[in-house]
Design an enzyme around this catalytic site. Sequence first.
Site, PDB file in Angstrom:
ATOM      1  N   CYS A  29      -6.688   1.064  12.912  1.00 32.10           N
ATOM      2  CA  CYS A  29      -7.987   0.620  12.584  1.00 32.10           C
ATOM      3  C   CYS A  29      -8.669   0.164  13.941  1.00 32.10           C
ATOM      4  O   CYS A  29      -9.897   0.227  14.058  1.00 32.10           O
ATOM      5  CB  CYS A  29      -7.817  -0.496  11.695  1.00 32.10           C
ATOM      6  SG  CYS A  29      -6.686  -0.405  10.447  1.00 32.10           S
ATOM      7  N   SER A  84       0.739  -1.280  -0.120  1.00 32.41           N
ATOM      8  CA  SER A  84      -0.019   0.112  -0.172  1.00 32.41           C
ATOM      9  C   SER A  84       0.879   1.376   0.009  1.00 32.41           C
ATOM     10  O   SER A  84       1.833   1.467   0.831  1.00 32.41           O
ATOM     11  CB  SER A  84      -1.040  -0.126   1.122  1.00 32.41           C
ATOM     12  OG  SER A  84      -1.756   1.084   1.300  1.00 32.41           O
ATOM     13  N   THR A  87     -11.607   2.158 -13.935  1.00 33.85           N
ATOM     14  CA  THR A  87     -10.593   3.325 -14.646  1.00 33.85           C
ATOM     15  C   THR A  87      -9.451   3.460 -13.501  1.00 33.85           C
ATOM     16  O   THR A  87      -9.718   3.756 -12.377  1.00 33.85           O
ATOM     17  CB  THR A  87     -11.257   4.811 -14.680  1.00 33.85           C
ATOM     18  OG1 THR A  87     -12.234   4.565 -15.635  1.00 33.85           O
ATOM     19  CG2 THR A  87     -10.176   5.793 -15.482  1.00 33.85           C
TER      20      THR A  87
END
Length: 385
Positions: free
Chosen positions: A325, A199, A237
């Site tokens: 998180c 990431s 896209t």
Amino acid sequence: MKRIYFDYAATTPADPEVIKAMLPYFSENFGNPSSLHYFGRQANNAVENARSAAAGFIGAEPEEIIFTSGGTESDNFALKGIAYENSSKGKHIITSNIEHHAILKSCRFLEKNGFKVTYLPVESSGILNPDVVKKAITKDTILISVMHANNEIGSIQPIREIGKIAKESDIYFHVDAVQSFGHIPIRVDDINVDLLSASAHKLYGPKGVGLLYIKKGTRIYPFMNGGDQERKLRASTHNVTGIVGFGKAIELACKNMKSEAEFLIGLRDKLINSVMANIDNVKLNGDNLQRLPNNANFSIRFVEGEGMVLGLDLEGIAVSSGSACTSGSLEPSHVLRAIGRSADLAHGSVRFSLGKFNMGEEIDYALDKFIKIVHKLRKMSPLVK
Ligand code: PLP
């Protein structure tokens, strides 16, 4: 107020060079990479350059890199994609009990849909013993998923050994490398890895863009249905600006990873040694040696993690008391519980995660404040006799 950021494991600021590389792709180079005309070709070239940078960085082929919206998507894609495409071979998955929720919750989802998951325990250092992995394999096992480095305690797993075991048993091996990618070396041509998640926002790139490495020949179900982008495996896209920024971040990591790691190890060890020397009843969470260069995670008896985070925040210092998180929830961290910390010690945890923009004097400043805050909180704590 002077602000100091020690939460690089949650996210990193984008490097100014990354931002500079991205800017033209918001404006003059705005094309859709799927378009055949000049504008499309320009955008497509930029995406393919980033793909080549990512592939080169881990020893893969460009066509083995699929761009995604981040680590969570890559983890979901790897687990669900392998499970659904290979369920006729078997329905058993092996993982560890200290994985990120992107893995653990994908596993829970698969369990609800007919798969069986084994969550392996780790040692008190946070390391998974490869022999334990070997013993968990059944004739039904189709996938082993183990993180490279843990986001909370920084422990680095023996993925080379686990990869060897997976290969010997002809089982797919997925590595969640979100915390390690760009910070410590990982080469898929050197170890047996079939899938790898990363990431951009953990290595000074933008948020909302990630990648999944998928080794050639891997049987995987497409994650998103729609257009033909990303070899028909991941429709939508392209996030061109994000991908360009990710490519630049990887280029910078290629150049600077070694020197940055040395610098961070110096800061980290100074922090760890001073905390251990100046505060009593403290435990370092995670392995002493097999640990990310930037991670220092402590459990401090008789104080609450939230108290330390808020106390430091009042002094302008940003840290975390668990993974980004899970912070905000009252549940103690599943990772700290898995390494055998009591509920009290799990609640009394604080994570400092350092980065390349930190400076030595920031460590001195934070140490001074931190030691005072812990002593103050302990004075107020009903738990201290
Ligand atoms: N896996 C690990 C080990 C992480 O630390 C994180 C984020 O903290 C993720 C996955 C999710 O990545 P992202 O925020 O890009 O969705």
